[in-house]
Every structure is written in C-alpha cells, then in structure tokens.
Design an enzyme around this catalytic site. Sequence first.
Site, PDB file in Angstrom:
ATOM      1  N   HIS A   1      -6.510  -7.366  -4.606  1.00  0.00           N
ATOM      2  CA  HIS A   1      -5.237  -8.027  -4.922  1.00  0.00           C
ATOM      3  C   HIS A   1      -5.436  -9.167  -5.923  1.00  0.00           C
ATOM      4  O   HIS A   1      -4.637 -10.110  -5.948  1.00  0.00           O
ATOM      5  CB  HIS A   1      -4.580  -8.583  -3.651  1.00  0.00           C
ATOM      6  CG  HIS A   1      -3.764  -7.586  -2.890  1.00  0.00           C
ATOM      7  ND1 HIS A   1      -4.293  -6.438  -2.360  1.00  0.00           N
ATOM      8  CD2 HIS A   1      -2.436  -7.550  -2.587  1.00  0.00           C
ATOM      9  CE1 HIS A   1      -3.336  -5.753  -1.738  1.00  0.00           C
ATOM     10  NE2 HIS A   1      -2.203  -6.400  -1.864  1.00  0.00           N
TER      11      HIS A   1
ATOM     12  N   GLU B   1       3.783   4.325  -5.429  1.00  0.00           N
ATOM     13  CA  GLU B   1       3.630   3.857  -6.805  1.00  0.00           C
ATOM     14  C   GLU B   1       3.566   4.990  -7.826  1.00  0.00           C
ATOM     15  O   GLU B   1       4.274   4.951  -8.836  1.00  0.00           O
ATOM     16  CB  GLU B   1       2.419   2.932  -6.915  1.00  0.00           C
ATOM     17  CG  GLU B   1       2.608   1.558  -6.272  1.00  0.00           C
ATOM     18  CD  GLU B   1       2.363   1.533  -4.782  1.00  0.00           C
ATOM     19  OE1 GLU B   1       2.020   2.596  -4.221  1.00  0.00           O
ATOM     20  OE2 GLU B   1       2.511   0.461  -4.158  1.00  0.00           O
TER      21      GLU B   1
HETATM   22  C1  LIG Z   1      -0.568   0.631  -2.615  1.00  0.00           C
HETATM   23  C2  LIG Z   1       0.079  -0.586  -2.101  1.00  0.00           C
HETATM   24  N1  LIG Z   1       1.387  -0.771  -2.341  1.00  0.00           N
HETATM   25  C3  LIG Z   1       2.011  -1.868  -1.882  1.00  0.00           C
HETATM   26  C4  LIG Z   1       1.329  -2.818  -1.186  1.00  0.00           C
HETATM   27  C5  LIG Z   1       2.028  -4.068  -0.695  1.00  0.00           C
HETATM   28  N2  LIG Z   1       2.228  -3.970   0.740  1.00  0.00           N
HETATM   29  C6  LIG Z   1       1.361  -4.490   1.610  1.00  0.00           C
HETATM   30  S1  LIG Z   1       1.749  -4.147   3.191  1.00  0.00           S
HETATM   31  C7  LIG Z   1       3.121  -3.281   2.719  1.00  0.00           C
HETATM   32  C8  LIG Z   1       3.992  -2.658   3.752  1.00  0.00           C
HETATM   33  C9  LIG Z   1       3.247  -1.679   4.555  1.00  0.00           C
HETATM   34  O1  LIG Z   1       4.069  -1.175   5.539  1.00  0.00           O
HETATM   35  P1  LIG Z   1       3.432  -0.346   6.719  1.00  0.00           P
HETATM   36  O2  LIG Z   1       2.539   0.690   6.160  1.00  0.00           O
HETATM   37  O3  LIG Z   1       4.524   0.112   7.583  1.00  0.00           O
HETATM   38  O4  LIG Z   1       2.490  -1.368   7.479  1.00  0.00           O
HETATM   39  P2  LIG Z   1       2.908  -2.676   8.279  1.00  0.00           P
HETATM   40  O5  LIG Z   1       2.830  -3.813   7.326  1.00  0.00           O
HETATM   41  O6  LIG Z   1       4.274  -2.459   8.827  1.00  0.00           O
HETATM   42  O7  LIG Z   1       1.879  -2.795   9.338  1.00  0.00           O
HETATM   43  C10 LIG Z   1       3.245  -3.278   1.345  1.00  0.00           C
HETATM   44  C11 LIG Z   1       4.328  -2.626   0.611  1.00  0.00           C
HETATM   45  C12 LIG Z   1      -0.044  -2.602  -0.982  1.00  0.00           C
HETATM   46  N3  LIG Z   1      -0.811  -3.491  -0.362  1.00  0.00           N
HETATM   47  N4  LIG Z   1      -0.636  -1.473  -1.425  1.00  0.00           N
END
Ligand SMILES: Cc1ncc(C[n+]2csc(CCOP(=O)(O)OP(=O)(O)O)c2C)c(N)n1
Lengths: 326, 326, 331, 331
Positions: D129, D60
């Site tokens: 959130h 971000e």
């Molecule tokens: C700072 C932030 N940006 C975006 C999100 C939205 N979001 C939640 S999970 C996710 C993907 C995360 O991917 P990863 O770290 O690979 O974890 P996974 O879901 O694959 O376990 C996103 C973009 C968030 N919760 N926090």
Amino acid sequence: MAKAAKTNTEDYLRMYTQMVRIRAFEDNANQLYLSAKMPGLTHMSSGQEAVAVGICEALTPEDKITSTHRGHGHCVAKGAEFKAMFCELLGKEEGYCRGKGGSMHIADQSNGNLGANAIVGGSMGIATGAALSAKMQKTGAVAVCFFGDGATAQGLWYEVMNMAALWGLPVIYACENNGYSEYTRTDEIAAGSITARAEAFGIESYDLDGQDVLAVNDLTQKLVERCRKGEGPFFMNLKTYRYHGHHVGDINREYYRAKDEESEWKTTRDPITNFGKWLEGEKIATTDELIEINNSVRKEAEEAVAYALEAKYPDVSEVDMHVYVA
Amino acid sequence: MAKAAKTNTEDYLRMYTQMVRIRAFEDNANQLYLSAKMPGLTHMSSGQEAVAVGICEALTPEDKITSTHRGHGHCVAKGAEFKAMFCELLGKEEGYCRGKGGSMHIADQSNGNLGANAIVGGSMGIATGAALSAKMQKTGAVAVCFFGDGATAQGLWYEVMNMAALWGLPVIYACENNGYSEYTRTDEIAAGSITARAEAFGIESYDLDGQDVLAVNDLTQKLVERCRKGEGPFFMNLKTYRYHGHHVGDINREYYRAKDEESEWKTTRDPITNFGKWLEGEKIATTDELIEINNSVRKEAEEAVAYALEAKYPDVSEVDMHVYVA
Amino acid sequence: MREITLSKAVNEAIAEEMRRDPTVFLMGEDVAEAGTPFKVLAGLVEEFGTERVIDTPISEPGFVGLAVGAAMTGTRPIVDLMFGDFIFLVMDQLCNQAAKTHYMSGGKLSVPMVLRTNMGATRRSAAQHSQSLHALVAHIPGLKVAMPSSAYEAKGLMKTAIRDNNPVVIFEDKLMYQDKAPVPEEEYLIPFGVANVKREGTDITLIGTSSMVQVAEAAADILASEGISAEVIDPRTIVPLDEETLIKSVKKTSRAIVIDEGHQSYGVTGEIAARLNEKAFYHLDAPVVRMGAMDVPVPFSPALEDITVPTPEGVAAMARKLCSGEMIHAA
Amino acid sequence: MREITLSKAVNEAIAEEMRRDPTVFLMGEDVAEAGTPFKVLAGLVEEFGTERVIDTPISEPGFVGLAVGAAMTGTRPIVDLMFGDFIFLVMDQLCNQAAKTHYMSGGKLSVPMVLRTNMGATRRSAAQHSQSLHALVAHIPGLKVAMPSSAYEAKGLMKTAIRDNNPVVIFEDKLMYQDKAPVPEEEYLIPFGVANVKREGTDITLIGTSSMVQVAEAAADILASEGISAEVIDPRTIVPLDEETLIKSVKKTSRAIVIDEGHQSYGVTGEIAARLNEKAFYHLDAPVVRMGAMDVPVPFSPALEDITVPTPEGVAAMARKLCSGEMIHAA
Ligand SMILES: Cc1ncc(C[n+]2csc(CCOP(=O)(O)OP(=O)(O)O)c2C)c(N)n1
Ligand SMILES: Cc1ncc(C[n+]2csc(CCOP(=O)(O)OP(=O)(O)O)c2C)c(N)n1
Ligand SMILES: [Mg+2]
Ligand SMILES: [Mg+2]
C-alpha cells in the site's frame, strides 16, 4: 431447425449468404497462409458461422460487439467488406486498421465492432463497458461479448458479470463453446457447469445449439429486445465446433482431437449445409440459387484477395501515428 | 449452539480462551491506535472470533492458512503469541516479520500461517497453491483460505476454484461474510448468490452461522478430514459481523451502518458471550472460571503491549535485508 | 561441441533439474501433451507425468498465484507463461505477492519459483503478442530477471533460476527458439549477475540484451570491416546487473551503446545508460547512446513492424557517429 | 489567492468537468457515499447522483475494463483506483487494451479515460500500500502519465486529463492530500508536456516529480543558505516529457540530480538521467545523479520506511558533492 423470428425470405437468404461469406473468407485466409502470402498466423472460425451470423443478424449497426482471436466471422457478420478485411490480414494500408492490427485485431469499427482481441477474455470488460455507456446515454444499444469456452477460465468474466447483473446492463455474453482451448479439451480445464456459473450471478442463461442459425437468431432477437427494455444481462452457451486447427499452423492435431470427431461434425452438423437444406425444404431457395450464392461469394472473395495482394503497405511514416489521439 | 466434534473440556476451554485472546488483542490494538502509539492503521476482527477459532482449532500446525487485511484473529487462532504480534504491530525487530510487515502482513509463519495480505483476495492463489503442493508432496496437509465477502468480487477466486475443483485439492475457502466491504453493504456489490458461485464449479458448499464456534469447528473438522482423503475442495460461507469500523479510523460510520444493527449483533450474537453461556449451561465452566480466563488473557495482553512498546526497532541496516534469499 | 536449439536447451535444463529435484514441477497452458505452442516443453510430460507437468486452464493470475503458494510450501514451480504480453495479467501475483513475500515476512517465507516467458517482435503477431516487457519486472525489488541470448545461456541460466530461492523471471526471445548454438553435454550453470564479454574491442562498447546481443555482434562485424573495434557485452541477467563489467569496459572504450528490445522510454536502456554515465562519466568521450524499440505498440504490418526494433545496420551507423565525434554538436 | 488542499483541488477539477460535460462519470470502490477512503471525492455523489458516481465491487480489472469499453463508446470515465499498488491488477486492461486500442484500430477507436490513483510511502502502510509505480505505466506507449506536485497542479492536470482523448494515468501523492496551495478561483488548465521551473538557479538543476518537488525545494533552501543556487524543475507529466526545458536548464547549470519516489532501478530517474546525459553531455561538469526510492519493498517499520525515500538533507548533501567536484574521483 428451429423457427426463426427473422421471417422473410430476404432475411433467410442474407443469413445464408453471410455464413457462406465467412466460410469463403476463412478458406481464402487459409490459402494465403499455406501459400506463405500472409504474415503471421491466424485462427479460423469455419464451422462456427451460425453463431456469428445468428447473433449479428439480430443486431443493428448501433449495437456493439467485441470479438476474439478467432474473429473473422464476427467481423463479416457485423457487416464488414472483404477488401478491407483481406487488406488488414495482409498488413496493407487499406485494411480496417490500416494494417496495424492484423487478424487478431480486425474490425469494421464503423459497424459497431469494437475489435477482435488477442488476449483471451480481454474484451469482456470492454463489452460490458459499452453496455454501461449505452445505458448511461440511453442509446438503446446492446453489446454482445463473444468469447470462447476456454475464456471462461478468466477471472475477468466473473467480475464483469457481477457488475452487469447488479446494474442491469444491456449485454449478452455469448460463449462460442467449440469444446477446445487450443490443444486441450475444455472439459479437462473447466470444472462444474459454465452455465451455472453465469446463473449464480443471477443472470438468465441459455444452453443452445450453435449450429442452428435460426435458433441462435431467434433467441438473440428476443434477448436483444429484452436488453433494450432493461432486462439484461443474459448468457448464451452456444455449442459449436471449429473445423480447422487452433490456428492455421495446427495441422497434425490427432494427439488432441480425433479425425472422426471432426468429420462427424462436418458431415452431420455443418451450419451452412443444414441451413441450405432447410431453405430448400421450405422452398425458400432452390439448389441452383444456393449454388449461385456460393459462386458469387467465392468470386467476390477471390477478387478481394487479389486486390489486397496488390494493395500497398502503409508508409513507414505511419509507424508512430495513432499512438496518441492528436 | 451446535454440538461440536471437539468434545472434551480442554478443547472447549481452549476455544473459549482463544476467542477471548483475539478480542483482547484487538482491544489493545485499538487502544494503541487511539493513543497514537501505533504506526498506520489496522483492521480489527472483534465479533468474528468464532470463525477464526472454530476453523483453526480443526487444523494442525502443518495445515496452512492464508489470511487477510483483517488478520489478527487468524494469526492468534493459528497459534501465535502476543509479544511477537504486538511487536509486529508496532514495527519492532522482535515482531514475527521483524517489523517489516506490520498489521497487514502479520503471521506466525512457523505455525502454518502463510501471511495476512493487503491485497483483497490476494491470497486465494497462495492458499490453493499450498493445497496443490500438499497434494503433490502427499503431506496430508490442508489449506484454509480466509477472505471477506467483498473479496468474492475478485476474479482470482473463480480462477483458483476452477483449478482446485478440477484437481481435487485439499483447500477450504472460508468466506468471512460480515456483510460489508469497507463502507458499502456487500449485497449492493454482489449479485446473485455467493454460495451458488462456488457450487457452479462443482464445489460442495455450506452456509453457516459464523458466530457459533462449535458449529464452525464441527463442520471444519469434517471437511478437513474429507480434504485429507482427497475429497476437497470445499466452500464455507460464514455469516458474521465486525464490531468496529472498517479500520480503526472509521469511527463515524452511521452513513453506511446503523448503530442499532451493531448493538443488535453485539448483544444477541456475540460469539464469546454465547459460547460462555453454553459452557456454563453445560457445566463445563463456572462464571468465575470464565472471568478468570478473561482476566488472565487481559493481563497477558497488557504485558505484551508494554513489552512491545519498549522493544527496539530493527536496525537501519535491516532495510535491504530479506529482499532476496541469500 | 554439439549444437542444439534454444528450444532444446530450455527443455534439457528443465528435464535435468526435474530429474535432480523431485520438488520441481511445471505448470501452464498446454505444457503437457502439446508441449507449449512453441513445442519447447515437448516430451517432458512423457517422462515426468501429468502430476509434474500440469496443464492449466487459461487463468494466468490464478496459476501464477498457485505457483506462489506452492513455492512457499516446499515445491519449486516453473510457470510457463505462453506470451510475455500476458505478464500484465499476472503482475499482482508476481509483484505484490511473489516479489515481496520474503521481505514482508522478515525473511521467514520464500518463493523459489521460475516464471518463464518470452519477448520479441517481428513475428507478425501484433501489439498484444510481441512485447518485450522485462523492464517492468526489473523495476520491482525481489524479482530476478534473466535474458538468455543463445541456447548456451538459455540452458545455464534456466538451471540457475530453478535452483535460486527467489522468484526469477526468464524472458526467452520467441524468435530464437530454433537458433542453434554450441551447448556442452556436461552439466553447467551460469551464475546470475555475471556479464559475458562476447567479443573484446577497444573503440566502443555495445551492450545488448537477449537477441540484441546478436544484433550487437552483427554490428561489430560491420564495424570491424571499417576498422572500428567494438566490444560486445551481454549482461545475461538485468537483475542482478553486473555493473562492474559494464563499467570496466566503458572506461576502456570511452563510448557505449545500449541495445534492448523493450520500448526505449522508461526501460532497460535508460537504466544501464544512466549507471554508465554516473559511474564512468569522466572516462566517456561521447554520451552513452540508447537504442530501444520504438515507443509505439507493435504494429502488425511487416512494413511497419520491422522498423520498430534495432538492427545491426542502425547500431553500426550510430557507433560510427559516436566514434567520429559527430555527436559532440548534437549534445 | 485562496489556498485549498490537494484533495479539494482534485474534487473541484472533477466537479467542474462533470458539470461541463455530461459524458464524464466516475467509478471505483467507495467513491459515492464514502467519497473514497481519503474523502477526496466527498460531495460528488450528492451533486451528480449514483448514475454518474458509481460504486463498484472490489473488481479492479473488471471496472477498468468497463471504463475502457465505456470510453470507446461515447463517455469519458474517470476511474478511481484506491491505491497505486493495485495498478498491478489492472495492467492488462490498461496496457494491453486501453493503451493500444487507438493504434491497433488504425486510429478508428479511442479511449478517453482517466485513471486516477496514488503513490507515496511513509504512511506506515507496508509493501502493498505504499508503492510509487508510475514508471511501469510510463514505459507503455499509448498512455499519458501526470504527477501533480501540489494542489495547483492537481487541479489543472486533472482537468486536462479529463479532456484528453487518450488514456491518462494520474498519480496523486497520498501524503499530500491535506497540503494546501494557492489555487485560482477562475478556471485554468495545465497543458501536458510542459515542465514548470519552480525556482531559478545557476549551479545545479534539481528535477523532482510529485512530492519530490517539495523535497527538491527544501533542498534548494538548504543549499541557498550555503551559497549554492539550485534550479528546481517539476516535469508535471512524465509522458509526454518536456525534455527541452530540462535540457535547457542542465545546459545552463551543468549539473543535475533527478529525484523520484519510485524505485530507483529501471525507473523514472534512469530515463531522465539518460536523456540529459545524451542530450546535454558536452555541457555537463558532473554526472547526472539519480535519487530514487531504495530498491526494496516498502517496509512497515517507521525506523526502516523513512530511510527508503529521498530527503531534502540527502539531496542537499549530494548537490554539495556535485558542486564541489567530489564526484570526479568516484566516476
Ligand atoms: C485489491 C484490493 N482492492 C481494494 C482494497 C481496499 N480494501 C481493503 S479492505 C476492503 C474491503 C474488503 O471487504 P471484505 O473482503 O468483505 O473484508 P472485510 O474488510 O469485510 O473483512 C477494500 C475494498 C484492497 N486492499 N485490495
Ligand atoms: C490471456 C491469454 N492467455 C492465453 C492465450 C493463448 N491462447 C490463444 S487462443 C487460446 C484458447 C482459447 O480458447 P477458447 O476461448 O475456447 O477460444 P477458441 O480458440 O476455442 O475459439 C489460448 C490459450 C491468449 N491469447 N491470451
Ligand atoms: Mg474454444
Ligand atoms: Mg466483509
């Protein structure tokens, strides 16, 4: 001294002159501070001239740079004039930022300088974004992001390197590695290898001597060319040194930096002296010609200082102008 | 299947059971969502059990972990009970967080779980800080920071790795590399090599199969031991897979992930099935014994769900409790 | 009583608490040998060593994150954030993590940390080194916010902050570091949520935060010479806010000005004025007037910067208007 | 007139502007194929391609920084920030960089970018959130802040935002994405700084932002059935704020309630209430009352979450009190 890609006398002399202009600017800025004529503090870049000049001389006015709290050198090297710079330093209306920015936000915007920045690392996104828009608009422009070794501790760098690498952006990250972050040796606060950090993102990276203006210019020209062909981004880790304290007020600094170290750099690795010697050795300029350059630059600087001291402050009605674009 | 350092039958069976417990928890959570009994959404970790269990089984309750939005598995693996977990998932007073946290903040704090986190990468500082305080207080405790591959795009990681490396902190960064960040393949948004990024900070790093609970446990035990001796930090890049969508509502997902890929992982690389086969092959457990484990875990989970569904919500007077420590 | 600088007062508070409680430690950029650019922490590393006075890389989100984790696990970190303007960099760790951990964990975890930083313009440091951003932090439940107005408060509030079991943010005015005030040798703490009536008066209440307390006092001096009696109140902490003392005063004087160095809009003056209006409405003879900093980025030029912040003269002039009934037609 | 969802309205606004102006582009997490988790941007990548609808890593601060630089150099980025709560992560780039660039450069540079994000609790998403953080952004000079209250506003304000030459932050209520409202087929823009009197009334003014406009309208319905005539006003943008319309209304009705979903303390309600008190003081029959969200992190449990935000019944009850003079003794 490396061979340079800028190969004619005019180029060499301009590079020399620009380095001298930076030194002269900084010396005058220091004087203004010491004589209590400058509001606030400022960070001088004396000693680091070859980085600013070597890089900016490889750029066109359409190419962008982002600068730092130690930004006078970049500003001069990217084509700014003394008068508007000293006016800015003193908060005068004729300053590049109408006195609103001061030393830490100084920039000749018309020459592609997107601004000095008082947030360490704060311009890394801006430079990368300028590269993104250059790519989108197919302008062929390149963006150079100047930052210090201390700034490599900012997470933002890793975020924007990732995007630059993914999208092949025409941006060059130029680390002015002067060995210190304020009052701390950077190796005490930087683990591993800074260059390896950029490489881990798949970014082609170079360690080089930032005191050698020809080496810097040569590499930058090549990388700029490759950026224009879509081969960016790149990283340059330029070893350099700041002669003064962290800012003008940082006078007693032996607790973190030895006098010997300072004088060693000044006497053996000064970018201006060494380039001057090379110019003489190569018979590009005589000693007298170099002295003449120095004298006329000094004179120009002093006149600009005198002008700026007399120039007027912005009218108080300006205080709430430029908060929003109308 | 690698040889494990946890070498007795009891350890093996506990690891198997804990993986089955995670799977059972997630299946029930999914059911609660599908039957509209769960408030909000949740992210399931089915398929990733060997990472959570292999790591947490190498830790003591004094060791800390930080978890993620996909945190049920870590919570179970670090010793939590189903009842308080389901209560939390449903926002009930008997939940681990008195219903205030829900799925994204679930944690059995008494077992060293410092919390799931709804900010991607948000707990990287917390884990590193827990390691700092362990070092300062000489508790010998280790901190494990779980995060996803997508989280490696957060600048915070680089900032805290730098400090962890500089100060030799007892922290293990465990990347659950399931190949996706929400609805995007992570390789589309990650340049270069994630492992090289950690290595660039001088951090000893490992790529390993996150589906092999023994391999994970074995390496973790060694690294934990070395952390306790002051040889940390470490990085583990654990290749794994999530069986479900990004969250329970992500059902039609073929636009970003092929069904074939999913079934290939499920049929050939399931951590529970494969470990079960190994246990049988090594004559550590019979098929019937494994079935019995599965049945009793399922029963426990269903009872906990039934309990949680009947449990009461926190009283409205709790709404402004716990804003501040009294 | 001896007089010491605000800088020294902060230093003493931290040193005393570090002596008292071995779990207290300091971290931040150039806090050790350099003792911060403002030299506030000078000497601490000599007494407590680099294990408890930790120089960090220039990684504000990172080291605030570390502090949160350290605070959750048995220590009491004091984080030094060199300029208040950098708080923008640490908002996620401060507001999404530190502020909410106790609540989200149902009271199981806590984050006893102090973030000390600064505020205040007119130091010719331009827009990124001059902001007073306390209102942002005050908006987030779970954080406490202290704003010392002199060396005395700086010491007493810092000690309370260090012992508090919640995340506390202290904003010191960077222009007051060299200002001296009487500070007892003996130990004392200043409780949070207790405003200080600096000066009693009957005609108007001047509520000021941080250095605006001095501005209010100077204004009160001017007004006194004209026969207007101003009461000056320093809330000392804006979270928790001692509403009661403020309301009591306004009920007595029937008029008030709220003075704060943060931007006026959506800031501290609005909150305090709104509460006074709401809770002392029928006692007011004039609207509560707000005087915050101008809603402009802080300009570098001295000619511009000086007019962005409230001054004693400006406050006195406004008080005069309020007391003379001049505002009636305005509203 | 056709009715479309707020989600569709935003989508249309962006598509129209991208068609009109080739320098407009979109970036954010999962904005392309996925069209964001809320599917608001679905279909745009198909029309405009991945060069203008750019999926970013989960960075971000990084991509907001890129947007600032891109905006300074000839393009008009629209940044999608998936949840309003993540604004804490981008505060430095938004508030130290985007907001100040025009000013610090003396008007030479500008940052024509839009940050679209969301707000709103009661979606069972817990403390990280569910926040409504618009007040933080509104406090920073240089940023404009829009808060659409229906599909109609969402479209008209978004188009204005994209054409504005300043950084604009738009907070959409994530619970309203599926709400339909009449939206003309023809192009229209809604100017910033012009409040919308949604409903005229004579006894009390209800000022609501975003979804609180619906709450105010529902409260007005309840009140109407009891013979109390409420005027409902939607400021639409809180920076710039159309003070004039608000003050005019309050001068007419003599009473007001300000309703906002951000935390009450040090937030939007305080600012608006303070301005009304200051500028309509002598017309008020009762104190301006504020109804913000509770000053607590948003709890997950439905039993708790629902009571943290203002409701029509709560607003109506408060309006009744104000109109009956019951507040006189309270204040
Ligand atoms: C700072 C932030 N940006 C975006 C999100 C939205 N979001 C939640 S999970 C996710 C993907 C995360 O991917 P990863 O770290 O690979 O974890 P996974 O879901 O694959 O376990 C996103 C973009 C968030 N919760 N926090
Ligand atoms: C985000 C942020 N943190 C801290 C500072 C204070 N500060 C100004 S310059 C500086 C050191 C920067 O070191 P480096 O990047 O190596 O640049 P140099 O001063 O050596 O040119 C620090 C810590 C700042 N301006 N911004
Ligand atoms: Mg440096
Ligand atoms: Mg992933």
